[in-house]
Design an enzyme around this catalytic site. Sequence first.
Site, PDB file in Angstrom:
ATOM      1  N   ASN A   1     -44.352  53.139 -18.876  1.00 53.92           N
ATOM      2  CA  ASN A   1     -44.721  53.969 -17.743  1.00 53.92           C
ATOM      3  C   ASN A   1     -44.518  55.445 -18.078  1.00 53.92           C
ATOM      4  O   ASN A   1     -43.768  55.797 -18.983  1.00 53.92           O
ATOM      5  CB  ASN A   1     -43.823  53.627 -16.550  1.00 53.92           C
TER       6      ASN A   1
ATOM      7  N   CYS B   1     -46.512  46.584 -18.569  1.00 48.03           N
ATOM      8  CA  CYS B   1     -46.957  45.344 -17.954  1.00 48.03           C
ATOM      9  C   CYS B   1     -46.889  44.223 -18.988  1.00 48.03           C
ATOM     10  O   CYS B   1     -47.567  44.292 -20.021  1.00 48.03           O
ATOM     11  CB  CYS B   1     -48.390  45.480 -17.437  1.00 48.03           C
TER      12      CYS B   1
ATOM     13  N   ARG C   1     -37.376  47.922 -11.329  1.00 48.00           N
ATOM     14  CA  ARG C   1     -38.250  46.743 -11.275  1.00 48.00           C
ATOM     15  C   ARG C   1     -39.252  46.750 -12.427  1.00 48.00           C
ATOM     16  O   ARG C   1     -39.139  45.994 -13.386  1.00 48.00           O
ATOM     17  CB  ARG C   1     -38.978  46.703  -9.915  1.00 48.00           C
ATOM     18  N   ASP C   2     -40.209  47.632 -12.368  1.00 44.76           N
ATOM     19  CA  ASP C   2     -41.256  47.689 -13.386  1.00 44.76           C
ATOM     20  C   ASP C   2     -40.680  48.047 -14.751  1.00 44.76           C
ATOM     21  O   ASP C   2     -41.148  47.579 -15.785  1.00 44.76           O
ATOM     22  CB  ASP C   2     -42.302  48.719 -12.961  1.00 44.76           C
TER      23      ASP C   2
ATOM     24  N   HIS D   1     -50.260  55.692 -10.335  1.00 45.74           N
ATOM     25  CA  HIS D   1     -49.336  55.026 -11.255  1.00 45.74           C
ATOM     26  C   HIS D   1     -49.949  55.074 -12.658  1.00 45.74           C
ATOM     27  O   HIS D   1     -50.868  54.317 -12.979  1.00 45.74           O
ATOM     28  CB  HIS D   1     -49.141  53.566 -10.810  1.00 45.74           C
TER      29      HIS D   1
ATOM     30  N   HIS E   1     -49.735  55.172 -16.963  1.00 44.60           N
ATOM     31  CA  HIS E   1     -49.054  54.834 -18.211  1.00 44.60           C
ATOM     32  C   HIS E   1     -49.509  55.838 -19.272  1.00 44.60           C
ATOM     33  O   HIS E   1     -50.604  56.392 -19.176  1.00 44.60           O
ATOM     34  CB  HIS E   1     -49.378  53.401 -18.645  1.00 44.60           C
TER      35      HIS E   1
END
Length: 306
Positions: A255, A246, A20-21, A213, A215
């Site tokens: 990520n 993002c 997804r991300d 989460h 980065h």
Amino acid sequence: MPQFESGMPSAVSVYEVGPRDGLQAEAEPVPTSVKAEFCRRLVDAGVESLELTSFVSPKWIPQLADAEDLMSTLTLPGSVRQVVLAPNQRGLERALAAGAREIAVFVSATETFATKNLGTTVQGALDSARPVVEGALASGLPVRGYISMCFGDPWEGHVDVEQVADVAVRLAELGTTSLSLGDTIGVATPGHVHSVLDAVLGSGITVDSVAMHFHDTYGQALANVYASLQAGVTEFDSSAGGLGRCPYAKGATGNLATEDLLWMLHGMGIDTGIDLDLLVDTSLWMAEQIGRPSPSAVVTALAAAR
């Protein structure tokens, strides 16, 4: 053999966001068949928590317009935690119809990002999340809550830790079963991580419900994971091969790569249940599908050593 480090957890849950991300910001949509195979390979490597897709309007994220097709194509073991993002009531309806097993909702810790990414305010995002959380819980599904911009905002700069704690409490009060605190633009440092976690946990949020989460924009992601482990966090979001960023946050890079995370955790004697070599194989395969090499340092090093 790696030695277990005193004071650290013996096992950690890796929450894989690659499908997804990791793929939502690709210039061109990845074929559904490739996404499905990506998910299967991740599970075969031992991934037990997997975020599949988002039931967002294709107008906003065209790369994920195939959410229903992916869900109908994909059959994974029932033991695998399978999560989909539902940004609003319509997204929840689509997700439930597609057979979703766990729902994720998304809010912001800052007003500017809420406006630019979600088209609303912080309170507006929480108000929109409420019927999604309530509807999912009524259907017997757990709900994961994402909070973006917990450490810094590209427009507002520093984000006050109490601001993050306040949003976390309000999101938890809606009924979310877990919370992921996002360093969306990768500006966190270990001391800042401790400060944010102190504020969030001090507000009554339990550490076993918190995930982090990170980065790796400034190369601090693994150091931030270590700081989180010291605070008792045992779930971390990451993306196979370091895929993703993002699309609405200027300056946000990929990520934290799952392979980089595993290399550190396994080296500390912390179990993840994931086979690193099989995961590297998966990321190398995915890199071929999207036509560019993985930015993961561990993928690069292990591939070169073969």
